[in-house]
Design a protein around this motif. Structure first.
Motif, short mmCIF file in Angstrom:
data_model
loop_
_atom_site.label_atom_id
_atom_site.label_comp_id
_atom_site.label_asym_id
_atom_site.label_seq_id
_atom_site.Cartn_x
_atom_site.Cartn_y
_atom_site.Cartn_z
N GLU A 1 -12.56 -5.35 -0.34
CA GLU A 1 -11.26 -4.89 0.15
C GLU A 1 -10.22 -4.89 -0.97
O GLU A 1 -9.42 -3.95 -1.07
CB GLU A 1 -10.80 -5.77 1.30
CG GLU A 1 -11.55 -5.52 2.61
CD GLU A 1 -11.21 -6.56 3.67
OE1 GLU A 1 -10.42 -7.49 3.36
OE2 GLU A 1 -11.75 -6.46 4.78
N ASP B 1 0.84 -1.19 0.00
CA ASP B 1 0.00 0.00 0.00
C ASP B 1 0.87 1.24 0.00
O ASP B 1 2.04 1.22 0.39
CB ASP B 1 -0.89 -0.02 1.24
CG ASP B 1 -2.05 0.96 1.13
OD1 ASP B 1 -2.13 1.67 0.12
OD2 ASP B 1 -2.87 1.00 2.06
N LYS C 1 0.07 -1.68 4.83
CA LYS C 1 -0.81 -2.73 4.33
C LYS C 1 -0.30 -3.27 3.00
O LYS C 1 0.44 -2.59 2.29
CB LYS C 1 -2.23 -2.18 4.16
CG LYS C 1 -2.87 -1.71 5.46
CD LYS C 1 -4.24 -1.12 5.20
CE LYS C 1 -4.86 -0.60 6.49
NZ LYS C 1 -6.19 0.01 6.25
N TRP C 2 -0.72 -4.46 2.68
CA TRP C 2 -0.32 -5.05 1.41
C TRP C 2 -1.32 -6.11 0.97
O TRP C 2 -2.09 -6.62 1.77
CB TRP C 2 1.08 -5.65 1.49
CG TRP C 2 1.27 -6.67 2.60
CD1 TRP C 2 1.62 -6.42 3.89
CD2 TRP C 2 1.07 -8.08 2.49
NE1 TRP C 2 1.65 -7.58 4.60
CE2 TRP C 2 1.32 -8.62 3.77
CE3 TRP C 2 0.70 -8.94 1.46
CZ2 TRP C 2 1.24 -9.99 4.05
CZ3 TRP C 2 0.60 -10.30 1.72
CH2 TRP C 2 0.86 -10.81 3.00
N ARG C 3 -1.27 -6.42 -0.32
CA ARG C 3 -2.03 -7.53 -0.89
C ARG C 3 -1.07 -8.35 -1.73
O ARG C 3 -0.03 -7.85 -2.18
CB ARG C 3 -3.17 -7.02 -1.77
CG ARG C 3 -4.31 -6.37 -1.00
CD ARG C 3 -5.12 -7.39 -0.24
NE ARG C 3 -6.26 -6.78 0.44
CZ ARG C 3 -6.22 -6.29 1.66
NH1 ARG C 3 -5.08 -6.32 2.36
NH2 ARG C 3 -7.29 -5.77 2.21
N PHE D 1 -8.45 -1.59 -2.42
CA PHE D 1 -7.00 -1.52 -2.27
C PHE D 1 -6.33 -1.16 -3.59
O PHE D 1 -5.51 -0.23 -3.65
CB PHE D 1 -6.46 -2.86 -1.75
CG PHE D 1 -4.96 -2.90 -1.65
CD1 PHE D 1 -4.30 -2.48 -0.51
CD2 PHE D 1 -4.18 -3.35 -2.72
CE1 PHE D 1 -2.91 -2.51 -0.42
CE2 PHE D 1 -2.80 -3.39 -2.65
CZ PHE D 1 -2.17 -2.96 -1.49
#
Length: 473
Positions: free
Chosen positions: A183, A147, A152-154, A187
């Motif tokens: 989400e 992010d 945050k991360w995906r 994101f």
């Protein structure tokens, strides 16, 4: 022969079973399918035990990932079987996913989907497709997308850059909670990326709720990558996908959706945000097509209402012109027509034969259409035409347009025995060309006359002399 009913047991400790091959959680009903008792026994109860005996633990508990089987309670004189899931070796140590929260279940499902054989095949097909298209660079699988806040991360299944745009590809191979879908949408959008969901299959009639969440929010489009699309990508050096979409179709009852299917290129996709603020990806603009279909539906409904109103007017006015209505009928029916036309935005005079209204225009138009005089004592259409030239010059424009629209040349030729009408045709046509005010129609009646005579409406509003037509009219 005894027929046995199949149904789930009332009390079930284990609500789901995990299909390791495809990485999907199945409910008891989904696992048993639509077959009868014999199908359930042969394909599910016995078939699963055969797979286990051959060392294939395909169906396992989502919590402990130990083999599960199909068991049953028999009731009501052997006429009904109530099935349920149980562990192959049940020592009571696993209670399944009972008691887990929504987020914990979502994480468990997501992880098991990632590990499935089908998921690995999906990634391989997608990566190969992207490598075949030179517009994609920096292609990576299972790498973090951090992010913008750095916290945050995906980790999308696959990500790549295309023409300077970072794109995440996510596989929708199993049921996913809506909040997980949302989400990811939010994101990638927040971080300047685009998201493309890819499905296992495109049978819209059997979409699960999570697949419908994605399908409908993506402007009713769904995509997948197959062996066939990989071959097409290889042949054309463009990343192609299989796509299904809804097409709004106008029917007698309204607007209904038909399913369309095709192969599309990635560069044909649109990435935008819906009116409701949902990031979406689509090939076919269903929303735009739906608006157009609803507009056509409204136009069709208005056309039908207009035709009914037009017919109601003629049902009154033609008998009125011919003297077939008594005063009571006129006093009752005309005010009703006044009200209906007022609601349509069109004005009528207080009385149907008011000489300051469109009375003479209507007389001329209906007579020309019928090929005989209506509402007058003239013997034929030519004698009426002479009267209009001499006394009602302003009605000649609509008169000649209706003559032409209903091809009354032969009628005019038959009754013009002296040739005098031809000379008067030249007279009024020359007047039309000059714009002689005596021959100009009252434009205040245009809206009403165009409504009543749509067959000439495009010409009626033009300047007289623009469309001169036959020499006899």
């Amino acid at each position: 022969m005894l027929h046995r009913l199949v149904e789930p047991a009332h009390k079930q400790q284990h609500q789901f079973i995990l299909d390791r091959l495809v990485g999907v959680w199945l409910t008891l009903g989904e696992f048993m399918g639509d077959g009868d008792y014999g199908d359930v026994i042969a394909d599910r109860r016995v078939g699963v035990r055969v797979e286990i005996s051959e060392g294939q633990d395909r169906y396992v508990c989502p919590a402990c990932e130990k083999p599960m089987i199909l068991a049953s309670h028999r009731i009501q004189n052997r006429t009904k079987e109530r099935f349920y899931f149980k562990h192959l070796f049940d020592d009571g140590s696993c209670s399944g996913v009972a008691g887990l929260g929504e987020k914990a279940i979502a994480a468990l499902r997501f992880g098991q989907t990632k590990e499935s054989v089908e998921h690995q095949r999906f990634k391989f097909r997608l990566l190969e497709s992207l490598e075949l298209d030179p517009s994609f660079t920096n292609t990576m699988a299972e790498r973090r997308w951090v992010d913008e806040d750095g916290v945050k991360w995906r980790q999308p299944d696959v990500q790549a850059h295309c023409n300077g745009q970072r794109i995440a590809f996510e596989a929708q191979l199993s049921t996913t909670f809506l909040h997980v879908i949302v989400e990811r949408m939010v994101f990638y959008r927040r971080n300047g990326g685009r998201l493309l969901w890819l499905f296992r299959d495109l049978d819209v009639s059997h979409f699960r709720l999570a697949e419908e969440d994605i399908f409908y929010s993506n402007n009713r489009n769904a995509f997948r990558v197959t062996e066939k699309t990989v071959e097409l990508s290889r042949a054309g050096k463009h990343f192609v996908l299989e796509c299904v979409w809804h097409v709004p179709t106008l029917t007698r009852g309204g607007v209904s959706d038909k399913l369309a299917h095709g192969i599309v290129r990635f560069d044909q996709l649109t990435f935008d945000v819906s009116r409701g603020g949902v990031p979406r990806t689509y090939f076919y603009d269903y929303e735009g097509a739906r608006l157009q279909a609803e507009h056509r539906l409204a136009e069709r409904a208005q056309t039908e209402r207009d035709q009914e109103l037009r017919q109601a007017f003629e049902n009154f006015y033609l008998p009125f012109l011919n003297g077939e209505l008594n005063s009571d009928q006129v006093e009752t029916e005309w005010p009703e027509l006044l009200s209906r036309f007022r609601s349509r935005g069109l004005g009528l005079p207080a009385w149907p034969d008011n000489p300051k209204g469109p009375f003479h225009y209507l007389l001329a138009a209906y007579s020309a259409r019928a090929g005989v005089p209506i509402g007058t004592d003239h013997e034929d259409l030519v004698k009426l035409a002479h009267y209009l030239v001499d006394k009602r010059k302003h009605t000649l424009w609509i008169f000649r347009l209706m003559l032409e629209a209903y091809d009354q040349k032969e009628v005019m030729r038959r009754y013009d025995t002296t040739g005098r009408w031809l000379s008067k045709v030249k007279q009024y046509r020359d007047a039309f060309r000059r714009g002689d005010s005596h021959y100009m129609p009252n434009r205040g009646f245009d809206d009403l006359l165009c409504f009543l005579f749509p067959e000439i409406s495009d010409k009626l509003v033009q300047a007289p002399g623009t469309f001169l037509g036959s020499a006899r009219t």
